[in-house]
Design a protein around this motif. Structure first.
Motif, PDB file in Angstrom:
ATOM      1  N   SER A 126       0.827  -1.213   0.000  1.00 11.40           N
ATOM      2  CA  SER A 126       0.000   0.000   0.000  1.00 11.40           C
ATOM      3  C   SER A 126       0.862   1.263   0.000  1.00 11.40           C
ATOM      4  N   GLU A 127       2.031   1.181   0.618  1.00 13.14           N
ATOM      5  CA  GLU A 127       2.942   2.327   0.633  1.00 13.14           C
ATOM      6  C   GLU A 127       3.881   2.336  -0.576  1.00 13.14           C
ATOM      7  N   LYS A 128       3.733   1.350  -1.446  1.00 15.10           N
ATOM      8  CA  LYS A 128       4.481   1.271  -2.709  1.00 15.10           C
ATOM      9  C   LYS A 128       5.991   1.251  -2.483  1.00 15.10           C
ATOM     10  N   TRP A 129       6.416   0.337  -1.608  1.00 21.70           N
ATOM     11  CA  TRP A 129       7.857   0.183  -1.398  1.00 21.70           C
ATOM     12  C   TRP A 129       8.573  -0.220  -2.676  1.00 21.70           C
ATOM     13  N   PHE A 130       7.856  -0.843  -3.593  1.00 24.35           N
ATOM     14  CA  PHE A 130       8.482  -1.260  -4.849  1.00 24.35           C
ATOM     15  C   PHE A 130       8.857  -0.073  -5.733  1.00 24.35           C
ATOM     16  N   GLU A 131       8.429   1.149  -5.344  1.00 21.74           N
ATOM     17  CA  GLU A 131       8.769   2.338  -6.120  1.00 21.74           C
ATOM     18  C   GLU A 131       9.828   3.195  -5.454  1.00 21.74           C
ATOM     19  N   VAL A 188       6.547 -11.002   6.304  1.00 22.26           N
ATOM     20  CA  VAL A 188       6.797 -10.342   5.015  1.00 22.26           C
ATOM     21  C   VAL A 188       8.156  -9.657   5.074  1.00 22.26           C
ATOM     22  N   VAL A 189       8.961  -9.876   4.032  1.00 25.41           N
ATOM     23  CA  VAL A 189      10.263  -9.204   3.921  1.00 25.41           C
ATOM     24  C   VAL A 189      10.410  -8.641   2.511  1.00 25.41           C
ATOM     25  N   TRP A 190      11.231  -7.597   2.402  1.00 29.97           N
ATOM     26  CA  TRP A 190      11.473  -6.945   1.108  1.00 29.97           C
ATOM     27  C   TRP A 190      12.977  -6.885   0.841  1.00 29.97           C
ATOM     28  N   TYR A 191      13.332  -7.022  -0.430  1.00 31.66           N
ATOM     29  CA  TYR A 191      14.714  -6.926  -0.897  1.00 31.66           C
ATOM     30  C   TYR A 191      14.796  -5.896  -2.022  1.00 31.66           C
ATOM     31  N   SER A 192      15.955  -5.275  -2.160  1.00 30.96           N
ATOM     32  CA  SER A 192      16.173  -4.364  -3.278  1.00 30.96           C
ATOM     33  C   SER A 192      17.637  -4.404  -3.695  1.00 30.96           C
ATOM     34  N   ARG A 193      17.857  -4.324  -5.011  1.00 28.65           N
ATOM     35  CA  ARG A 193      19.216  -4.337  -5.546  1.00 28.65           C
ATOM     36  C   ARG A 193      19.236  -3.569  -6.854  1.00 28.65           C
ATOM     37  N   LEU A 194      20.296  -2.820  -7.096  1.00 29.17           N
ATOM     38  CA  LEU A 194      20.477  -2.166  -8.390  1.00 29.17           C
ATOM     39  C   LEU A 194      20.961  -3.190  -9.412  1.00 29.17           C
ATOM     40  N   ILE A 195      20.437  -3.103 -10.619  1.00 30.39           N
ATOM     41  CA  ILE A 195      20.964  -3.869 -11.748  1.00 30.39           C
ATOM     42  C   ILE A 195      21.544  -2.856 -12.722  1.00 30.39           C
ATOM     43  N   THR A 196      22.841  -2.919 -12.909  1.00 31.47           N
ATOM     44  CA  THR A 196      23.559  -1.943 -13.721  1.00 31.47           C
ATOM     45  C   THR A 196      23.782  -2.472 -15.134  1.00 31.47           C
ATOM     46  N   PRO A 197      24.135  -1.591 -16.061  1.00 34.42           N
ATOM     47  CA  PRO A 197      24.520  -2.067 -17.403  1.00 34.42           C
ATOM     48  C   PRO A 197      25.653  -3.085 -17.364  1.00 34.42           C
ATOM     49  N   SER A 202       7.026 -11.814  -5.112  1.00 39.75           N
ATOM     50  CA  SER A 202       6.574 -10.848  -6.118  1.00 39.75           C
ATOM     51  C   SER A 202       7.777  -9.997  -6.501  1.00 39.75           C
ATOM     52  N   VAL A 203       7.874  -9.660  -7.795  1.00 43.00           N
ATOM     53  CA  VAL A 203       9.080  -9.014  -8.319  1.00 43.00           C
ATOM     54  C   VAL A 203       8.700  -7.770  -9.116  1.00 43.00           C
ATOM     55  N   TRP A 204       9.442  -6.678  -8.873  1.00 42.47           N
ATOM     56  CA  TRP A 204       9.285  -5.434  -9.622  1.00 42.47           C
ATOM     57  C   TRP A 204      10.650  -4.974 -10.131  1.00 42.47           C
ATOM     58  N   ILE A 205      10.670  -4.257 -11.246  1.00 45.60           N
ATOM     59  CA  ILE A 205      11.854  -3.543 -11.722  1.00 45.60           C
ATOM     60  C   ILE A 205      11.433  -2.112 -12.035  1.00 45.60           C
ATOM     61  N   ASP A 206      12.077  -1.142 -11.381  1.00 48.38           N
ATOM     62  CA  ASP A 206      11.728   0.280 -11.514  1.00 48.38           C
ATOM     63  C   ASP A 206      10.232   0.514 -11.321  1.00 48.38           C
ATOM     64  N   GLY A 207       9.654  -0.184 -10.342  1.00 53.62           N
ATOM     65  CA  GLY A 207       8.250  -0.003 -10.034  1.00 53.62           C
ATOM     66  C   GLY A 207       7.294  -0.751 -10.937  1.00 53.62           C
ATOM     67  N   GLN A 208       7.810  -1.399 -11.973  1.00 54.66           N
ATOM     68  CA  GLN A 208       6.964  -2.166 -12.900  1.00 54.66           C
ATOM     69  C   GLN A 208       6.862  -3.607 -12.407  1.00 54.66           C
ATOM     70  N   PHE A 209       5.633  -4.091 -12.218  1.00 54.45           N
ATOM     71  CA  PHE A 209       5.440  -5.459 -11.747  1.00 54.45           C
ATOM     72  C   PHE A 209       5.872  -6.436 -12.834  1.00 54.45           C
ATOM     73  N   ILE A 210       6.738  -7.385 -12.451  1.00 49.51           N
ATOM     74  CA  ILE A 210       7.285  -8.356 -13.392  1.00 49.51           C
ATOM     75  C   ILE A 210       6.551  -9.684 -13.320  1.00 49.51           C
ATOM     76  N   GLY A 211       6.242 -10.120 -12.104  1.00 46.11           N
ATOM     77  CA  GLY A 211       5.552 -11.395 -11.953  1.00 46.11           C
ATOM     78  C   GLY A 211       5.666 -11.906 -10.530  1.00 46.11           C
ATOM     79  N   SER A 212       5.062 -13.077 -10.295  1.00 43.71           N
ATOM     80  CA  SER A 212       5.088 -13.675  -8.960  1.00 43.71           C
ATOM     81  C   SER A 212       5.198 -15.182  -9.078  1.00 43.71           C
TER      82      SER A 212
END
Length: 625
Positions: A45-50, A80-89, A116-126
């Motif tokens: 609801s707080e949009k942590w994926f963004e 519930v846990v959340w992860y985040s990582r940068l994917i670089t060129p 559940s997976v997001w990239i730059d706030g775009q939902f990818i899949g689950s």
């Protein structure tokens, strides 16, 4: 003209996360990720994926946050846990992306339980299922020459006992035979670049009597025009067979004859077994009509058969006595995740050095890299499902779906010789009284046989069997004399089966004659002996000294090892695991007796220590102790 293969899948280093479908370029995303618990489930609801500002901690992937190696080391309830990582060129480039391989695939080995997976706030899949892999094509989400933010949300309700969970405790503190929970990412996460049309999966089914192997090739989609599938089989660079076939189907099958196997006097040379773990390399190419190679991958298989007949377990059509050990696959510093890829190899080497020719992976679906080392070094494996604790329509659906994924993932490994979808009536506790639960056990047996008719299936290991290809019994008799009395002859076994079994449970719910059945004692022993002080240490019996431990284990194993009625045994267990101190080694894999002593007890053969090694061998922990 024959040519050497650019990659030998059978001699890979054991790091690649998917060892039977290997490509030369991939990129491991292990390491430091941003992390946060979400105990009130506010992240969506707080949009942590963004917005990465919500991630205030750092975790080392792929270790579960309950474990020390993750850097979090918090074993409490966190659903519930959340992860985040940068994917670089640079990450994308390291995955092998090129003009020919322009699709980027994000792979997860296993995330417990729902991801559940997001990239730059775009939902990818689950994906749902904590023991099986999944992947997404993230090409469009990864904008060219731009750093992107990968976010993963993992939901793992510690109180939801309809989830397949194995030995993960439903109580906050581990007790008796249950351990800390494993939440979130616990197997490799990696990037791989592939062509637009590429191989999605390979399956190998050997046929020893025919001297052939069946291959099933699954493409990512139906080809727009006919493509040629070319397969080369080799051993140590020598081509054994080459075959091509045309297809316009997304899934194709073919049978490849291995010419040398027609000679009945030498066909056993190529057969896989623990004593001769011969692997056959495969190079599979997808070729367009104009001759362009669309995709290629490298694989391996073992030419071997397993079955039961005449009261015996058969390997390559010969009676084979199974000397197995119960393997929890748990490490004190990393829990269900192995502390390293090398540790998986060391585990197989340790099991073999202790005199066992098999391991029963217990209440866990093991990392494919462990199965690779079992394939390569020669160790029979019983593949088992992590159980639910409740019987309900939701549990039935979850187990059926995830178990199907397990069998499909692992059915090409020659080391796996038996499937165990249920253990000790876990998740079907009223199977003796509830027709629905019995029907479920029956259905899992038949489902497994439908997915893979080449291996024996145990419907409910230990007791209360429905239909099973092997009658397996869990018997924690405290002395060798009591154990021997149960299995001294066929009449004793018949009496055991006709009454209540060793645990006070009926052994068979679907009556079947004992004569002619393959019978194994698949749990016994469990002698507790702690090298160090352990709180609430637990075992089935307790030894008071190293000599007492040796005497007890030797007596129990010896009573079954040379038994002519049985076709195998499984000793409980390989390692101490938290408060369970009934291992042959402590939790850090230090043997409680000299390895040579344990090996002699297990095998009954006074042979020198021979640890199977490969080209890049490293030392077995405590091998000389």
């Amino acid at each position: 003209m024959s040519r050497s293969l650019p990659i030998s899948a059978s001699t890979q280093g054991g790091v690649y996360p998917r060892p039977q479908l290997v490509r030369p370029d991939w990129h491991d995303l292990a390491g430091e990720w941003a992390f946060e618990h979400d105990d009130h489930d506010l992240g969506r609801s707080e949009k942590w994926f963004e917005n990465a500002e919500h991630f205030g901690r750092v975790i080392t992937v792929p270790f579960p946050p309950e474990s020390e190696m993750s850097g979090i080391a918090d074993p409490g309830f966190h659903p519930v846990v959340w992860y985040s990582r940068l994917i670089t060129p640079d990450d994308v480039a390291a995955s092998g992306r090129s003009r020919a391989r322009d699709r980027v695939i994000l792979h997860f080995g296993a995330v417990d339980y729902r991801a559940s997976v997001w990239i730059d706030g775009q939902f990818i899949g689950s994906h749902e299922g904590g023991q099986t892999p999944f992947s997404f094509d993230v090409t469009e989400a990864l904008l060219a020459q731009k750093t992107c933010v990968l976010v993963v949300r993992a939901e793992d309700d510690p109180h939801d006992v309809t989830q397949p969970r194995g030995k993960q405790d439903w109580l906050e503190d581990p007790h008796v035979i249950w351990y800390h929970r494993t939440t979130g990412i616990w197997q490799p996460v990696w990037l791989e670049s592939v062509p637009d049309q590429h191989i999605e999966a390979l399956t190998w089914t050997p046929n020893v009597p025919a001297g052939s192997v069946a291959i099933e090739v699954e493409l990512i989609r139906r080809p727009a025009a006919s493509v040629t599938v070319q397969v080369e089989l080799s051993v140590a660079g020598e081509i054994l067979a080459r075959q091509s076939f045309l297809t316009r189907e997304p899934r194709s099958q073919a049978t490849i004859q291995i010419a040398g196997q027609a000679n009945g006097q030498s066909y056993e040379t190529l057969l896989w077994s623990p004593e001769n773990p011969q692997l056959i390399d495969a190079h599979v190419s997808i070729i367009a009509e104009d001759g362009t190679i669309l995709d290629e991958s490298f694989s391996y298989f073992g030419l071997r058969s397993v079955g039961v007949a005449g009261g015996r377990f058969l390997l390559n059509d010969r009676p084979y006595f199974v000397r197995s050990v119960l393997e929890q696959g748990y490490w004190p510093q990393s829990h269900l995740a192995a502390p390293s890829a090398e540790a998986l190899r060391a585990e197989v080497e340790l099991i073999k050095a202790l005199g066992f020719n098999a391991a029963r992976i217990h209440e866990k679906v093991e990392d494919p890299r462990f199965l690779y080392w079992a394939d390569r070094l020669g160790l029979l494996i019983w593949g088992e499902m992590g159980s639910t604790y409740e019987f309900s329509s939701e549990a039935v659906s979850r187990v059926t779906r995830e178990w199907t994924e397990v069998v499909r993932r692992d059915r090409s490994h020659p080391s796996i010789v038996t499937w165990v979808p249920l253990n000790e009536s876990w998740g079907v506790q009223q199977i003796a009284h509830d027709d629905a639960q019995l029907s479920f056990a029956q259905s899992l047996y038949h489902l497994t046989r439908a997915l893979d008719p080449t291996r024996p299936v145990i419907s409910n290991d230990g007791w209360e069997h429905a239909v099973s290809d092997i009658l397996t019994i869990h018997d924690y008799a405290s002395t060798a004399e009591k154990l021997d009395a149960h299995y001294r002859d066929i009449d004793a076994v018949r009496a055991l089966v006709s009454g209540m079994g060793p645990a006070g449970r009926r052994l068979q719910l679907v009556p079947r004659e004992i004569d002619g059945q393959s019978i194994m004692v698949t749990e016994f022993g469990g002698v507790s002996f702690a090298l160090d002080d352990v709180d609430d240490s637990w075992g089935y019996t307790t030894a008071t000294s190293p000599e007492d431990f040796r005497r007890r284990v030797s007596g129990l194993v010896g009573s079954l090892r040379d038994n002519s009625i049985l076709s195998g045994f499984c000793y409980t267990q390989l390692t101490d695991t938290m408060q369970e101190t009934n291992g042959l080694t402590d939790a850090n894999r230090k043997p409680k007796l000299p390895i040579a002593v344990i090996r002699d007890i297990v095998s009954g053969e006074h042979t020198p220590l021979t640890v199977p090694t490969a080209d890049t061998a490293f030392s077995l922990h405590s091998a000389t102790e």
